[in-house]
Write an enzyme that holds these catalytic residues in place. Structure first.
Site, PDB file in Angstrom:
ATOM      1  N   THR A 336      84.679  36.348 -33.425  1.00  0.00           N
ATOM      2  CA  THR A 336      85.996  36.579 -32.840  1.00  0.00           C
ATOM      3  C   THR A 336      86.574  37.879 -33.380  1.00  0.00           C
ATOM      4  O   THR A 336      86.569  38.114 -34.596  1.00  0.00           O
ATOM      5  CB  THR A 336      86.951  35.397 -33.125  1.00  0.00           C
ATOM      6  OG1 THR A 336      88.248  35.687 -32.585  1.00  0.00           O
ATOM      7  CG2 THR A 336      87.087  35.101 -34.605  1.00  0.00           C
ATOM      8  N   HIS A 388      82.036  23.247 -44.886  1.00  0.00           N
ATOM      9  CA  HIS A 388      81.610  23.094 -46.279  1.00  0.00           C
ATOM     10  C   HIS A 388      80.707  21.882 -46.490  1.00  0.00           C
ATOM     11  O   HIS A 388      80.101  21.734 -47.555  1.00  0.00           O
ATOM     12  CB  HIS A 388      82.846  22.983 -47.183  1.00  0.00           C
ATOM     13  CG  HIS A 388      82.666  23.636 -48.528  1.00  0.00           C
ATOM     14  ND1 HIS A 388      81.439  23.780 -49.119  1.00  0.00           N
ATOM     15  CD2 HIS A 388      83.565  24.186 -49.385  1.00  0.00           C
ATOM     16  CE1 HIS A 388      81.588  24.387 -50.290  1.00  0.00           C
ATOM     17  NE2 HIS A 388      82.861  24.652 -50.469  1.00  0.00           N
TER      18      HIS A 388
END
Length: 418
Positions: A336, A388
């Site tokens: 992005t 994560h």
């Protein structure tokens, strides 16, 4: 005059419902065969629904912002001559289709307890991905139907919603009270693409534990290489103009080949990391309706010039609402960039079920230290957000530094592409 009842056709890929984003006709209008009646947004794309016959619109069923189920009555048409009173359950463009399968219809399900639970396939999948039992969620829809909002409420409550007929415990995050309106206020309904973005962002943040890593890039040599290549393309009359994105895509793919776990999706249902064999890079595109991610398929097989053309083509199609289904799905990693509006850095939200997203930020001249001297260089920052659960901080950092290696010495990209 005979009437014809047109029902929402099968939208494909097991999609059972969609949001009525916009009506293109109103009651009393005369329509031609294949004229667009309305736009319907599913979890995957916005599709236009054409009229299977010519006639006059007697009644439209549903308001903009409502959810319409496949095979639900959509439009009643008045037609000249003998016409069937009902279409049955046609596929797109009026072709007959078989009755919906259990996966497509919003049919009740029978959980282990034997209690029937009403819910759409989308709601069932959402509950399954989050490990929730629909039988233990109180439905707020008609006839006790469990909705997506009920599943989100269960997630916000921490331990899920209470079982039916039980007293609800104190929620960890109680529902917010309605916002009072004041003089001069304007209320804008959350609809269409904006609504889908909101749903996907909430799902991503609730599902995936995000963390971000940010580092700066000395892009001086990249700026020089791009300028040189664009001059050569202009002289050749090719018509192609390279932005920085094709270089960043190529650098990212080169880094993925060393860190393949970043080119992956996380399967919530099986709790598996799916490392993808293809490099299908999503490019976030700002449109008048909101942010859309268009997918460049097999980006590793394209040259810099081909990448530039494909990114440009997809960006125009996104802004014109003309992206095809295959251009919106199947992404393995997203990039992005807001270009010169990109700011210093940001922490992008993951594009579920991808496990990484790269933010590209404003490129500008800044003081930098090189060979113990303060010099002016073309600098920008990269920010990587990761899931994560499957990506550790040291892997994310090493991945970003691998991308930076190719951007700071862009000649290496040609070796990596060999």
């Amino acid at each position: 005059m005979a009437t014809f009842e047109f029902k929402l056709p099968d939208l494909g890929e097991g999609v059972a419902e969609g949001e009525l984003v916009k009506w293109h006709v109103k009651e009393g209008d005369l329509v031609k065969e294949d004229q667009v009646l309305c736009e319907v947004m599913t979890d995957k794309a916005t599709v236009t629904v054409p009229s299977p016959h010519a006639g006059r619109v007697v009644k439209t069923h549903g308001r903009e912002g409502d959810m319409a189920k496949v095979h639900q009555l959509l439009v009643t048409l008045e037609m000249e001559g003998g016409a069937p009173a009902s279409q049955g359950a046609p596929a797109s463009h009026g072709a007959p289709a078989p009755a919906p399968s259990p996966a497509q219809a919003a049919a009740p399900a029978a959980p282990a307890s034997g209690t029937k639970v009403l819910a759409t396939p989308v709601t069932r999948r959402m509950a399954r991905e989050h490990g929730l039992d629909l039988a233990e969620i109180s439905g707020s829809g008609p006839q006790g139907r469990v909705t997506k909002a009920d599943v989100v409420a269960a997630l916000e409550g921490g331990n899920g919603a209470p079982k039916k007929n039980e007293v609800a415990p104190q929620a960890a995050r109680p529902a917010a009270p309605p916002v009072a309106s004041g003089k001069g206020d304007e209320r804008i309904a959350l609809r269409g693409l904006r609504k889908k973005i909101a749903e996907k962002m909430v799902r991503s943040k609730f599902t995936m534990p995000h963390f971000a890593f940010v580092e700066e890039v000395d892009a001086t040599d990249l700026v020089a290489l791009r300028t040189r290549l664009n001059s050569q393309l202009a002289a050749a009359g090719d018509g192609t103009k390279l932005t920085y994105l094709p270089f960043i895509v190529k650098a990212t793919i080169a880094a993925m080949k060393k860190f393949p776990h970043l080119n992956a999706n996380f399967d919530e249902a099986t709790q598996e990391l799916v490392v993808r064999g293809e490099y299908n890079i999503g490019i976030a595109v700002a449109t008048p309706d909101g942010l859309t991610v268009a997918v460049v398929r097999n980006a590793d097989q394209l040259t810099l010039g081909e990448l530039a053309k494909e990114i440009s083509r997809l960006s125009v199609a996104a802004r014109d609402r003309k992206l095809k289904m295959e251009e919106l799905t199947g992404g393995t990693f997203t990039i992005t960039s807001l270009g010169q509006s990109g700011g210093l850095f940001a922490t992008p939200i993951l594009n579920h079920p991808e496990v990484g997203i790269l933010g590209v930020h404003k490129l500008k001249k800044r003081p930098a230290v090189k060979n113990d001297q303060v010099v002016v260089r073309d600098m920008m920052n990269l920010s990587l957000s990761c899931d994560h659960r499957v990506i550790d901080g040291d892997v994310a950092a090493s991945f970003v530094y691998e991308i930076i290696k190719y951007l700071e010495a862009p000649d290496l990209l040609f070796l990596a592409m060999a």
